[in-house]
Design an enzyme around this catalytic site. Structure first.
Site, PDB file in Angstrom:
ATOM      1  N   HIS A  34       0.827  -1.201   0.000  1.00 51.22           N
ATOM      2  CA  HIS A  34       0.000   0.000   0.000  1.00 51.22           C
ATOM      3  C   HIS A  34       0.867   1.260   0.000  1.00 51.22           C
ATOM      4  O   HIS A  34       1.797   1.368   0.792  1.00 51.22           O
ATOM      5  CB  HIS A  34      -0.925  -0.014   1.218  1.00 51.22           C
TER       6      HIS A  34
ATOM      7  N   ASP B 207       7.336   7.902 -20.685  1.00 51.76           N
ATOM      8  CA  ASP B 207       7.542   7.949 -22.128  1.00 51.76           C
ATOM      9  C   ASP B 207       9.012   7.680 -22.416  1.00 51.76           C
ATOM     10  O   ASP B 207       9.822   7.500 -21.497  1.00 51.76           O
ATOM     11  CB  ASP B 207       7.055   9.279 -22.714  1.00 51.76           C
TER      12      ASP B 207
ATOM     13  N   HIS C 110       6.008  19.389 -14.217  1.00 51.14           N
ATOM     14  CA  HIS C 110       6.863  18.330 -14.769  1.00 51.14           C
ATOM     15  C   HIS C 110       8.155  18.195 -13.959  1.00 51.14           C
ATOM     16  O   HIS C 110       8.630  17.076 -13.738  1.00 51.14           O
ATOM     17  CB  HIS C 110       7.173  18.609 -16.240  1.00 51.14           C
TER      18      HIS C 110
ATOM     19  N   TYR D  39       4.875  14.446 -22.312  1.00 54.88           N
ATOM     20  CA  TYR D  39       4.355  14.306 -20.956  1.00 54.88           C
ATOM     21  C   TYR D  39       3.485  13.064 -20.765  1.00 54.88           C
ATOM     22  O   TYR D  39       2.594  13.044 -19.913  1.00 54.88           O
ATOM     23  CB  TYR D  39       3.609  15.574 -20.522  1.00 54.88           C
ATOM     24  N   ALA D  40       3.757  12.026 -21.521  1.00 56.09           N
ATOM     25  CA  ALA D  40       3.035  10.758 -21.384  1.00 56.09           C
ATOM     26  C   ALA D  40       3.687   9.948 -20.271  1.00 56.09           C
ATOM     27  O   ALA D  40       4.358   8.942 -20.497  1.00 56.09           O
ATOM     28  CB  ALA D  40       3.029   9.988 -22.693  1.00 56.09           C
ATOM     29  N   ASN D  41       3.510  10.429 -19.052  1.00 57.78           N
ATOM     30  CA  ASN D  41       4.110   9.838 -17.859  1.00 57.78           C
ATOM     31  C   ASN D  41       3.070   9.802 -16.755  1.00 57.78           C
ATOM     32  O   ASN D  41       2.222  10.690 -16.664  1.00 57.78           O
ATOM     33  CB  ASN D  41       5.294  10.687 -17.373  1.00 57.78           C
TER      34      ASN D  41
END
Length: 139
Positions: free
Chosen positions: A20, A28, A106, A128-130
């Site tokens: 947890h 990316d 970012h 920004y594909a994170n």
């Protein structure tokens, strides 16, 4: 042989060892990966595997309590963000618990990724594909 959909042994081990609030970053192709984090590099060529396909595969085995996204995704990749928020809503419904979204810059995202148990590098080349996934509890 494992019966679940996720076949990657490194990802399966990482998820099975997660507790947890442990965090996992899906990145990316261009996100810098901190030296202190385990790197699971799935990138083959531009766009393979995609960010969303990787998230979908991992989410099939990981209970997700919340996620962290970079604010810049909103202005630089709105179509991807739309697909992502739809996916997160569906995942939340399927697991019986909504997935909260935390927005950070970012730069803050890159610093936060240092706390991840691992960073999974995809072939995604959209800006920004994170995402940072925070593990939830499956009960």
């Amino acid at each position: 042989m494992k019966r679940g959909a996720l076949l990657n042994s490194h990802l399966s081990q990482l998820i099975s060892l997660s507790g947890h609030t442990d965090e996992l970053t899906i990145a990316d192709a261009g996100l810098p990966i901190p030296d202190e984090c385990q790197r699971i590099d799935l990138a083959l060529i531009r766009g393979v595997p995609t960010f969303l396909d990787t998230l979908n595969a991992i989410a099939g085995d990981l209970q997700i309590e919340s996620v962290v996204l970079a604010e810049e995704m909103q202005s630089h990749s709105p179509a991807l963000l739309s697909q992502l928020t739809t996916m997160l809503e569906q995942l939340g419904q399927a697991q019986g618990q909504a997935i909260a979204i935390e927005w950070v810059s970012h730069e803050q995202f890159k610093q936060r990724s240092r706390n991840s148990r691992a960073v999974v590098r995809t072939g995604e080349c959209q800006p920004y594909a994170n995402i940072i996934l925070k593990a939830g509890v499956a009960f």
